[in-house]
Motif scaffolding. Structure first.
Motif, short mmCIF file in Angstrom:
data_model
loop_
_atom_site.label_atom_id
_atom_site.label_comp_id
_atom_site.label_asym_id
_atom_site.label_seq_id
_atom_site.Cartn_x
_atom_site.Cartn_y
_atom_site.Cartn_z
N MET A 114 0.79 -1.22 0.00
CA MET A 114 0.00 0.00 0.00
C MET A 114 0.83 1.27 0.00
O MET A 114 0.30 2.37 0.19
N ARG B 99 -0.93 -0.25 -4.14
CA ARG B 99 -2.30 -0.79 -4.11
C ARG B 99 -3.12 -0.10 -3.02
O ARG B 99 -2.59 0.43 -2.06
N ASN B 100 -4.45 -0.15 -3.19
CA ASN B 100 -5.38 0.37 -2.18
C ASN B 100 -5.10 1.85 -1.89
O ASN B 100 -5.16 2.30 -0.74
N THR C 101 -2.06 4.87 1.77
CA THR C 101 -2.71 4.38 2.99
C THR C 101 -1.73 4.33 4.15
O THR C 101 -0.62 3.82 4.01
N PHE D 290 -10.10 1.67 3.35
CA PHE D 290 -8.96 0.79 3.08
C PHE D 290 -9.07 -0.57 3.77
O PHE D 290 -8.12 -1.35 3.76
#
Length: 321
Positions: free
Chosen positions: A127, A145-146, A183, A266
């Protein structure tokens, strides 16, 4: 296919076609009821982190909500709330400290342990911004990601302390500030690349409280005092004012949806919330602003062609693909 017993022959495998959605959910509900009655309420010592009856009840409540059995959802989630087994942590940021794993708000989380034993989590690396190298991770490959979208960043109300605990919009690269939101919830000091201590929160008490409020709003054709209390407790922890009184059913549902978006950001719930509430197409099309148009049939993924080729007489492609 819904396979409930051992497949003992090739032909038996070829006879296993798809079953209706309701039949699958009936089995999920049956399994969770069995778990609910079979599991202990808590564990101690090395067994902490195993699934409990409270986890089964909470996930069963979410399943009832998903299939729009709102009375059953409200009843089951009420059992979790009234048991007083779980409480909101005072400080939202404390939820994401690895030393606070399996805390008083946690109902069920997937367990990880760093230390070079193959049991660490990779979320810290996954993340981090994709172009950030090791500036964010400290070591390991940043997968990007995310990541926070502009929609989510704008969704936090002024003064909501959850924003600073959930995401960062910049990172430092040798004295240069780089704008690339990412995140923060799974940030950790790595033992090695993709070897961190963060657990994955499957369900926690704030999720249950907001689901309970959603179910009560549906059952009573509008929010009652308990529904308001559930949401306002979550907002109070975030340093936000209570919801306005006398909201309509639709306005309260929208307020709960907003609260879930920022409270559970998330954690893997947003897509399922949008599908459950019938908002997925509308929200995704607003997000893409005409660059892509989502249609309702795309809410189901396509069946892999390899699976159809193996068993074409009983496995057919989903509509639209």
């Amino acid at each position: 296919p819904l396979v409930l017993k051992e497949t003992t022959s090739v032909q038996e495998g070829y006879d296993q076609g798809r079953v209706p959605v309701d039949q699958v959910y009936d089995q999920i509900i049956a399994d969770l009821k069995t778990a609910e009655s079979s599991l202990p309420a808590s564990y101690s010592g090395a067994n902490i982190g195993r699934a409990t009856s409270g986890a089964a009840k909470s996930i069963l409540g979410k399943v009832y909500l998903t299939v729009h059995d709102f009375p059953a959802a409200a009843d089951k989630l009420k059992e979790v709330v009234d048991a007083h087994t779980y409480v909101l942590l005072t400080n939202y940021a404390d939820l994401w400290k690895p030393e606070n794993k399996n805390n008083a708000e946690s109902i069920f989380e997937v367990q990880y342990k760093k230390g070079g034993t193959g049991t660490g989590s990779s979320f810290n690396d996954q993340m981090a911004p994709g172009e950030s190298g090791t500036y964010v991770t400290g070591m390991g490959f940043a997968s990007g990601r995310n990541l926070p979208t502009p929609d989510l960043i704008a969704a936090y109300e002024t003064g909501d302390i959850r924003k600073a605990a959930s995401l960062a919009e910049t990172y430092d690269a040798d004295g240069v500030t780089v704008y690339n939101p990412y995140t923060l919830k799974f940030k950790d000091i790595s033992f090695a690349a993709s070897d961190n201590d963060n657990n994955w929160p499957v369900i926690r008490y704030a999720d249950v409280m907001l689901m309970y409020a959603e179910a009560l709003n549906e059952v009573n054709s509008g929010p009652n005092a308990i529904a308001y209390s559930m949401v306002d407790q979550v907002r109070d922890r975030a340093d936000l004012a209570p919801l306005p009184g006398s909201l309509s059913k639709a306005d309260f549902a929208a307020a709960v949806a907003h609260e879930r978006q920022v409270e559970l950001a998330f954690e893997g719930h947003r897509w399922f919330d949008l599908v459950r509430t019938g908002k997925a197409v509308e929200v995704m099309n607003a997000h893409f602003a005409g660059s892509i148009t989502i249609q309702s049939w795309q809410l189901l993924c396509p069946i892999p062609q390899t699976e159809i080729n193996i068993n074409p007489s009983v496995i057919v492609q989903n509509t639209g693909y």
